[in-house]
Motif scaffolding. Structure first.
Motif, PDB file in Angstrom:
ATOM      1  N   VAL A  33       0.834  -1.200   0.000  1.00 36.77           N
ATOM      2  CA  VAL A  33       0.000   0.000   0.000  1.00 36.77           C
ATOM      3  C   VAL A  33       0.868   1.249   0.000  1.00 36.77           C
ATOM      4  CG1 VAL A  33      -1.723   1.320   1.292  1.00 36.77           C
ATOM      5  CG2 VAL A  33      -1.916  -1.158   1.130  1.00 36.77           C
ATOM      6  N   ARG A  34       1.929   1.228   0.789  1.00 39.74           N
ATOM      7  CA  ARG A  34       2.832   2.384   0.862  1.00 39.74           C
ATOM      8  C   ARG A  34       3.452   2.677  -0.506  1.00 39.74           C
ATOM      9  NH1 ARG A  34       4.011   4.221   5.891  1.00 39.74           N
ATOM     10  NH2 ARG A  34       5.868   5.273   5.111  1.00 39.74           N
ATOM     11  N   LYS A  35       3.777   1.621  -1.263  1.00 45.43           N
ATOM     12  CA  LYS A  35       4.345   1.820  -2.598  1.00 45.43           C
ATOM     13  C   LYS A  35       3.293   2.375  -3.560  1.00 45.43           C
ATOM     14  CE  LYS A  35       7.949  -1.718  -2.246  1.00 45.43           C
ATOM     15  NZ  LYS A  35       8.420  -3.042  -2.740  1.00 45.43           N
ATOM     16  N   GLN A  36       2.049   1.859  -3.443  1.00 46.51           N
ATOM     17  CA  GLN A  36       0.982   2.292  -4.334  1.00 46.51           C
ATOM     18  C   GLN A  36       0.605   3.755  -4.112  1.00 46.51           C
ATOM     19  OE1 GLN A  36      -2.124  -0.523  -3.434  1.00 46.51           O
ATOM     20  NE2 GLN A  36      -1.500  -1.970  -5.022  1.00 46.51           N
ATOM     21  N   ARG A  37       0.699   4.201  -2.864  1.00 41.25           N
ATOM     22  CA  ARG A  37       0.241   5.551  -2.526  1.00 41.25           C
ATOM     23  C   ARG A  37       1.372   6.381  -1.924  1.00 41.25           C
ATOM     24  NH1 ARG A  37      -5.693   3.771  -0.064  1.00 41.25           N
ATOM     25  NH2 ARG A  37      -6.181   2.379  -1.777  1.00 41.25           N
ATOM     26  N   LEU A  38       2.559   6.154  -2.459  1.00 44.69           N
ATOM     27  CA  LEU A  38       3.751   6.793  -1.910  1.00 44.69           C
ATOM     28  C   LEU A  38       3.621   8.306  -1.842  1.00 44.69           C
ATOM     29  CD1 LEU A  38       6.621   6.364  -0.867  1.00 44.69           C
ATOM     30  CD2 LEU A  38       7.443   6.542  -3.224  1.00 44.69           C
ATOM     31  N   GLU A  39       3.100   8.910  -2.920  1.00 45.52           N
ATOM     32  CA  GLU A  39       3.013  10.371  -2.981  1.00 45.52           C
ATOM     33  C   GLU A  39       1.994  10.927  -1.986  1.00 45.52           C
ATOM     34  OE1 GLU A  39       2.204  11.359  -7.026  1.00 45.52           O
ATOM     35  OE2 GLU A  39       4.297  11.292  -7.617  1.00 45.52           O
ATOM     36  N   LEU A  40       0.984  10.101  -1.635  1.00 43.64           N
ATOM     37  CA  LEU A  40      -0.080  10.578  -0.757  1.00 43.64           C
ATOM     38  C   LEU A  40       0.147  10.239   0.713  1.00 43.64           C
ATOM     39  CD1 LEU A  40      -3.471   9.877  -2.604  1.00 43.64           C
ATOM     40  CD2 LEU A  40      -2.691  12.061  -1.700  1.00 43.64           C
ATOM     41  N   ILE A  41       1.108   9.367   1.002  1.00 48.17           N
ATOM     42  CA  ILE A  41       1.301   8.855   2.357  1.00 48.17           C
ATOM     43  C   ILE A  41       1.416   9.974   3.383  1.00 48.17           C
ATOM     44  CG2 ILE A  41       2.968   7.724   3.881  1.00 48.17           C
ATOM     45  CD1 ILE A  41       1.278   5.734   2.519  1.00 48.17           C
ATOM     46  N   SER A  42       2.251  10.957   3.113  1.00 54.54           N
ATOM     47  CA  SER A  42       2.474  12.036   4.067  1.00 54.54           C
ATOM     48  C   SER A  42       1.182  12.803   4.348  1.00 54.54           C
ATOM     49  CB  SER A  42       3.547  12.997   3.549  1.00 54.54           C
ATOM     50  OG  SER A  42       3.792  14.022   4.477  1.00 54.54           O
ATOM     51  N   SER A  43       0.460  13.164   3.287  1.00 57.56           N
ATOM     52  CA  SER A  43      -0.798  13.890   3.455  1.00 57.56           C
ATOM     53  C   SER A  43      -1.818  13.074   4.238  1.00 57.56           C
ATOM     54  CB  SER A  43      -1.382  14.254   2.090  1.00 57.56           C
ATOM     55  OG  SER A  43      -0.618  15.249   1.456  1.00 57.56           O
ATOM     56  N   LEU A  44      -1.958  11.811   3.859  1.00 60.51           N
ATOM     57  CA  LEU A  44      -2.939  10.947   4.516  1.00 60.51           C
ATOM     58  C   LEU A  44      -2.612  10.742   5.986  1.00 60.51           C
ATOM     59  CD1 LEU A  44      -3.584   8.212   1.784  1.00 60.51           C
ATOM     60  CD2 LEU A  44      -4.950  10.233   2.315  1.00 60.51           C
ATOM     61  N   ASN A  45      -1.342  10.599   6.307  1.00 61.92           N
ATOM     62  CA  ASN A  45      -0.942  10.419   7.704  1.00 61.92           C
ATOM     63  C   ASN A  45      -1.297  11.642   8.549  1.00 61.92           C
ATOM     64  OD1 ASN A  45       0.099   7.804   8.095  1.00 61.92           O
ATOM     65  ND2 ASN A  45       2.029   8.347   7.095  1.00 61.92           N
ATOM     66  N   TRP A  46      -1.029  12.835   8.014  1.00 60.41           N
ATOM     67  CA  TRP A  46      -1.348  14.056   8.757  1.00 60.41           C
ATOM     68  C   TRP A  46      -2.857  14.201   8.966  1.00 60.41           C
ATOM     69  CZ3 TRP A  46       1.435  17.170  11.648  1.00 60.41           C
ATOM     70  CH2 TRP A  46       2.832  17.222  11.473  1.00 60.41           C
ATOM     71  N   ILE A  47      -3.621  13.983   7.900  1.00 59.40           N
ATOM     72  CA  ILE A  47      -5.076  14.144   7.982  1.00 59.40           C
ATOM     73  C   ILE A  47      -5.689  13.095   8.895  1.00 59.40           C
ATOM     74  CG2 ILE A  47      -7.224  13.990   6.655  1.00 59.40           C
ATOM     75  CD1 ILE A  47      -5.559  15.217   4.291  1.00 59.40           C
ATOM     76  N   ASN A  48      -5.269  11.835   8.727  1.00 59.55           N
ATOM     77  CA  ASN A  48      -5.796  10.761   9.563  1.00 59.55           C
ATOM     78  C   ASN A  48      -5.425  10.978  11.033  1.00 59.55           C
ATOM     79  OD1 ASN A  48      -7.165   8.137   9.721  1.00 59.55           O
ATOM     80  ND2 ASN A  48      -5.170   7.363  10.328  1.00 59.55           N
ATOM     81  N   SER A  49      -4.216  11.458  11.284  1.00 62.31           N
ATOM     82  CA  SER A  49      -3.781  11.736  12.657  1.00 62.31           C
ATOM     83  C   SER A  49      -4.611  12.850  13.280  1.00 62.31           C
ATOM     84  CB  SER A  49      -2.297  12.120  12.679  1.00 62.31           C
ATOM     85  OG  SER A  49      -1.491  11.041  12.275  1.00 62.31           O
ATOM     86  N   GLY A  50      -4.916  13.885  12.481  1.00 59.77           N
ATOM     87  CA  GLY A  50      -5.741  14.978  12.979  1.00 59.77           C
ATOM     88  C   GLY A  50      -7.118  14.493  13.407  1.00 59.77           C
ATOM     89  N   LEU A  51      -7.721  13.650  12.571  1.00 57.92           N
ATOM     90  CA  LEU A  51      -9.038  13.094  12.889  1.00 57.92           C
ATOM     91  C   LEU A  51      -8.977  12.203  14.125  1.00 57.92           C
ATOM     92  CD1 LEU A  51     -10.163  12.279   9.246  1.00 57.92           C
ATOM     93  CD2 LEU A  51     -11.286  13.909  10.781  1.00 57.92           C
ATOM     94  N   PHE A  52      -7.942  11.369  14.199  1.00 56.35           N
ATOM     95  CA  PHE A  52      -7.805  10.454  15.339  1.00 56.35           C
ATOM     96  C   PHE A  52      -7.618  11.234  16.647  1.00 56.35           C
ATOM     97  CE2 PHE A  52      -5.226   7.804  18.205  1.00 56.35           C
ATOM     98  CZ  PHE A  52      -6.053   6.702  18.317  1.00 56.35           C
ATOM     99  N   ILE A  53      -6.745  12.217  16.635  1.00 56.48           N
ATOM    100  CA  ILE A  53      -6.487  13.013  17.847  1.00 56.48           C
ATOM    101  C   ILE A  53      -7.755  13.738  18.297  1.00 56.48           C
ATOM    102  CG2 ILE A  53      -5.272  15.046  18.739  1.00 56.48           C
ATOM    103  CD1 ILE A  53      -2.900  14.195  16.911  1.00 56.48           C
ATOM    104  N   TYR A  54      -8.445  14.353  17.347  1.00 60.56           N
ATOM    105  CA  TYR A  54      -9.629  15.128  17.702  1.00 60.56           C
ATOM    106  C   TYR A  54     -10.739  14.248  18.270  1.00 60.56           C
ATOM    107  CZ  TYR A  54     -13.944  17.769  17.193  1.00 60.56           C
ATOM    108  OH  TYR A  54     -15.160  18.372  17.423  1.00 60.56           O
TER     109      TYR A  54
END
Length: 220
Positions: free
Chosen positions: A145-166
Protein backbone atom coordinates in the motif's frame (compact mmCIF):
# COMPACT_ATOMS: atom_id res chain seq x y z
CA UNK A 1 -6.59 31.58 33.45
CA UNK A 2 -10.13 32.67 32.76
CA UNK A 3 -8.86 35.28 30.31
CA UNK A 4 -6.93 32.60 28.42
CA UNK A 5 -10.03 30.41 28.23
CA UNK A 6 -12.09 33.34 26.93
CA UNK A 7 -9.46 34.09 24.28
CA UNK A 8 -9.40 30.47 23.14
CA UNK A 9 -13.17 30.42 22.78
CA UNK A 10 -13.33 33.85 21.17
CA UNK A 11 -10.84 32.94 18.45
CA UNK A 12 -12.05 29.33 17.99
CA UNK A 13 -13.26 30.05 14.46
CA UNK A 14 -9.90 31.22 13.10
CA UNK A 15 -8.22 27.80 12.55
CA UNK A 16 -11.38 26.41 10.92
CA UNK A 17 -11.97 29.37 8.61
CA UNK A 18 -8.26 29.69 7.79
CA UNK A 19 -8.04 26.04 6.82
CA UNK A 20 -11.27 26.33 4.80
CA UNK A 21 -9.89 29.29 2.85
CA UNK A 22 -6.70 27.36 2.08
CA UNK A 23 -8.67 24.24 1.08
CA UNK A 24 -10.73 26.31 -1.35
CA UNK A 25 -7.60 27.92 -2.77
CA UNK A 26 -5.80 24.64 -3.53
CA UNK A 27 -8.91 22.56 -4.30
CA UNK A 28 -8.28 22.17 -8.04
CA UNK A 29 -4.74 20.96 -7.34
CA UNK A 30 -5.83 18.15 -5.00
CA UNK A 31 -6.11 14.44 -5.69
CA UNK A 32 -9.45 12.63 -5.31
CA UNK A 33 -8.87 11.67 -1.66
CA UNK A 34 -7.75 15.15 -0.66
CA UNK A 35 -10.65 16.79 -2.49
CA UNK A 36 -13.04 14.78 -0.32
CA UNK A 37 -11.39 15.97 2.89
CA UNK A 38 -11.52 19.49 1.42
CA UNK A 39 -15.32 19.09 1.22
CA UNK A 40 -15.31 18.34 4.95
CA UNK A 41 -13.13 21.37 5.68
CA UNK A 42 -15.28 23.67 3.54
CA UNK A 43 -18.45 22.35 5.21
CA UNK A 44 -16.82 22.95 8.60
CA UNK A 45 -15.96 26.50 7.61
CA UNK A 46 -19.50 27.24 6.41
CA UNK A 47 -21.07 25.76 9.55
CA UNK A 48 -18.58 27.55 11.81
CA UNK A 49 -19.26 30.92 10.20
CA UNK A 50 -23.04 30.44 10.27
CA UNK A 51 -22.95 29.17 13.86
CA UNK A 52 -20.87 32.14 15.02
CA UNK A 53 -23.24 34.62 13.37
CA UNK A 54 -26.25 32.94 15.00
CA UNK A 55 -24.47 32.97 18.37
CA UNK A 56 -23.81 36.70 18.13
CA UNK A 57 -27.46 37.19 17.15
CA UNK A 58 -28.44 35.12 20.23
CA UNK A 59 -30.20 32.52 18.08
CA UNK A 60 -30.00 28.82 18.93
CA UNK A 61 -27.37 27.30 16.62
CA UNK A 62 -27.78 23.65 17.64
CA UNK A 63 -29.73 22.81 14.44
CA UNK A 64 -26.51 23.52 12.53
CA UNK A 65 -24.66 21.04 14.75
CA UNK A 66 -27.21 18.33 13.95
CA UNK A 67 -26.75 19.02 10.23
CA UNK A 68 -22.96 19.12 10.57
CA UNK A 69 -22.73 15.81 12.41
CA UNK A 70 -24.68 13.94 9.73
CA UNK A 71 -23.25 15.65 6.63
CA UNK A 72 -19.72 15.76 8.05
CA UNK A 73 -19.70 12.08 8.90
CA UNK A 74 -20.97 11.07 5.45
CA UNK A 75 -18.13 13.06 3.87
CA UNK A 76 -15.57 11.45 6.18
CA UNK A 77 -17.04 8.07 5.27
CA UNK A 78 -16.40 8.87 1.58
CA UNK A 79 -12.85 9.89 2.49
CA UNK A 80 -12.11 6.62 4.25
CA UNK A 81 -13.89 4.67 1.50
CA UNK A 82 -11.45 6.20 -1.01
CA UNK A 83 -8.46 5.36 1.19
CA UNK A 84 -9.56 1.85 2.14
CA UNK A 85 -10.86 0.82 -1.28
CA UNK A 86 -9.85 -2.72 -2.13
CA UNK A 87 -9.50 -3.61 1.56
CA UNK A 88 -12.96 -2.94 2.97
CA UNK A 89 -16.04 -3.76 0.90
CA UNK A 90 -18.03 -0.89 -0.57
CA UNK A 91 -21.14 -2.50 0.93
CA UNK A 92 -19.72 -2.01 4.43
CA UNK A 93 -19.41 1.74 3.88
CA UNK A 94 -22.91 1.94 2.38
CA UNK A 95 -24.33 0.04 5.36
CA UNK A 96 -22.55 2.32 7.83
CA UNK A 97 -23.70 5.44 5.99
CA UNK A 98 -27.35 4.37 5.76
CA UNK A 99 -27.43 3.16 9.38
CA UNK A 100 -25.87 6.35 10.73
CA UNK A 101 -28.21 8.53 8.66
CA UNK A 102 -31.28 6.72 10.00
CA UNK A 103 -29.96 6.80 13.56
CA UNK A 104 -29.05 10.49 13.35
CA UNK A 105 -32.46 11.48 11.99
CA UNK A 106 -34.30 9.42 14.64
CA UNK A 107 -32.12 10.95 17.36
CA UNK A 108 -32.74 14.51 16.12
CA UNK A 109 -36.48 14.05 15.72
CA UNK A 110 -37.46 11.88 18.68
CA UNK A 111 -34.65 11.84 21.27
CA UNK A 112 -32.43 14.94 21.23
CA UNK A 113 -34.26 17.62 19.28
CA UNK A 114 -32.48 19.91 16.84
CA UNK A 115 -32.53 22.63 19.49
CA UNK A 116 -30.44 20.58 21.94
CA UNK A 117 -26.91 19.16 21.99
CA UNK A 118 -26.95 15.89 19.99
CA UNK A 119 -24.45 14.02 22.16
CA UNK A 120 -25.72 10.56 21.17
CA UNK A 121 -25.00 11.03 17.46
CA UNK A 122 -21.65 12.70 18.22
CA UNK A 123 -20.53 9.74 20.34
CA UNK A 124 -21.47 7.23 17.63
CA UNK A 125 -19.76 9.39 15.02
CA UNK A 126 -16.59 9.63 17.13
CA UNK A 127 -16.41 5.87 17.72
CA UNK A 128 -16.87 5.10 14.00
CA UNK A 129 -14.24 7.66 12.93
CA UNK A 130 -11.77 6.27 15.50
CA UNK A 131 -12.29 2.74 14.13
CA UNK A 132 -11.81 3.96 10.55
CA UNK A 133 -8.71 5.97 11.44
CA UNK A 134 -7.16 2.98 13.24
CA UNK A 135 -7.93 0.82 10.20
CA UNK A 136 -6.14 3.40 8.05
CA UNK A 137 -3.07 3.38 10.30
CA UNK A 138 -2.89 -0.41 9.94
CA UNK A 139 -3.40 -0.24 6.17
CA UNK A 140 -0.68 2.37 5.69
CA UNK A 141 1.82 0.07 7.44
CA UNK A 142 1.45 -2.38 4.56
CA UNK A 143 4.50 -2.15 2.25
CA UNK A 144 2.45 -2.75 -0.91
CA UNK A 145 0.00 0.00 0.00
CA UNK A 146 2.83 2.38 0.86
CA UNK A 147 4.34 1.82 -2.60
CA UNK A 148 0.98 2.29 -4.33
CA UNK A 149 0.24 5.55 -2.53
CA UNK A 150 3.75 6.79 -1.91
CA UNK A 151 3.01 10.37 -2.98
CA UNK A 152 -0.08 10.58 -0.76
CA UNK A 153 1.30 8.86 2.36
CA UNK A 154 2.47 12.04 4.07
CA UNK A 155 -0.80 13.89 3.46
CA UNK A 156 -2.94 10.95 4.52
CA UNK A 157 -0.94 10.42 7.70
CA UNK A 158 -1.35 14.06 8.76
CA UNK A 159 -5.08 14.14 7.98
CA UNK A 160 -5.80 10.76 9.56
CA UNK A 161 -3.78 11.74 12.66
CA UNK A 162 -5.74 14.98 12.98
CA UNK A 163 -9.04 13.09 12.89
CA UNK A 164 -7.80 10.45 15.34
CA UNK A 165 -6.49 13.01 17.85
CA UNK A 166 -9.63 15.13 17.70
CA UNK A 167 -12.20 12.35 17.99
CA UNK A 168 -10.36 10.35 20.66
CA UNK A 169 -9.73 13.49 22.73
CA UNK A 170 -13.29 14.76 22.34
CA UNK A 171 -15.14 11.47 22.86
CA UNK A 172 -15.74 12.03 26.59
CA UNK A 173 -16.74 15.64 25.97
CA UNK A 174 -19.30 14.46 23.41
CA UNK A 175 -20.56 11.77 25.78
CA UNK A 176 -21.05 14.11 28.73
CA UNK A 177 -21.72 17.27 26.69
CA UNK A 178 -25.49 17.39 27.18
CA UNK A 179 -25.12 16.55 30.89
CA UNK A 180 -22.46 19.24 31.40
CA UNK A 181 -24.52 21.86 29.59
CA UNK A 182 -27.60 21.22 31.75
CA UNK A 183 -26.04 20.52 35.15
CA UNK A 184 -22.77 22.43 35.53
CA UNK A 185 -21.88 26.08 35.82
CA UNK A 186 -21.00 28.29 32.87
CA UNK A 187 -17.38 28.38 34.06
CA UNK A 188 -17.00 24.58 33.98
CA UNK A 189 -18.59 24.50 30.53
CA UNK A 190 -16.19 27.19 29.32
CA UNK A 191 -13.16 25.20 30.46
CA UNK A 192 -14.54 22.03 28.88
CA UNK A 193 -15.18 23.66 25.52
CA UNK A 194 -11.83 25.43 25.62
CA UNK A 195 -10.17 22.01 25.71
CA UNK A 196 -12.43 20.92 22.86
CA UNK A 197 -11.35 23.99 20.88
CA UNK A 198 -7.68 23.11 21.41
CA UNK A 199 -8.27 19.58 20.07
CA UNK A 200 -10.15 21.04 17.11
CA UNK A 201 -7.29 23.47 16.42
CA UNK A 202 -4.81 20.58 16.38
CA UNK A 203 -7.02 18.76 13.87
CA UNK A 204 -7.22 21.72 11.50
CA UNK A 205 -3.48 22.32 11.75
CA UNK A 206 -3.01 18.67 10.73
CA UNK A 207 -5.46 19.19 7.85
CA UNK A 208 -3.56 22.28 6.71
CA UNK A 209 -0.21 20.43 6.77
CA UNK A 210 -1.78 17.46 4.98
CA UNK A 211 -3.04 19.68 2.16
CA UNK A 212 0.28 21.56 2.09
CA UNK A 213 2.13 18.27 1.60
CA UNK A 214 -0.18 17.27 -1.26
CA UNK A 215 1.33 15.62 -4.37
CA UNK A 216 2.30 18.35 -6.83
CA UNK A 217 1.36 16.10 -9.76
CA UNK A 218 -2.17 14.70 -9.72
CA UNK A 219 -2.50 10.96 -10.30
CA UNK A 220 -6.27 10.69 -10.04
Amino acid sequence: MEKVVNLILEFASIPVLGCAIYAGWVYKRLSKELRIIAWFILLSGAIELSSTLLWYAKINNFPLLHLYVLAGFLILLLFYKAILRGFISRKVFISIGVSFTIYSIINSVFIQTVYSFNSHALVVQAVLVIILSLSTYILLLNDIVRKQRLELISSLNWINSGLFIYYTSSLLIFYFGDFLTKNFSATINQYTWAFHTLFSTVMYICFFIGLWKRPRKLTS
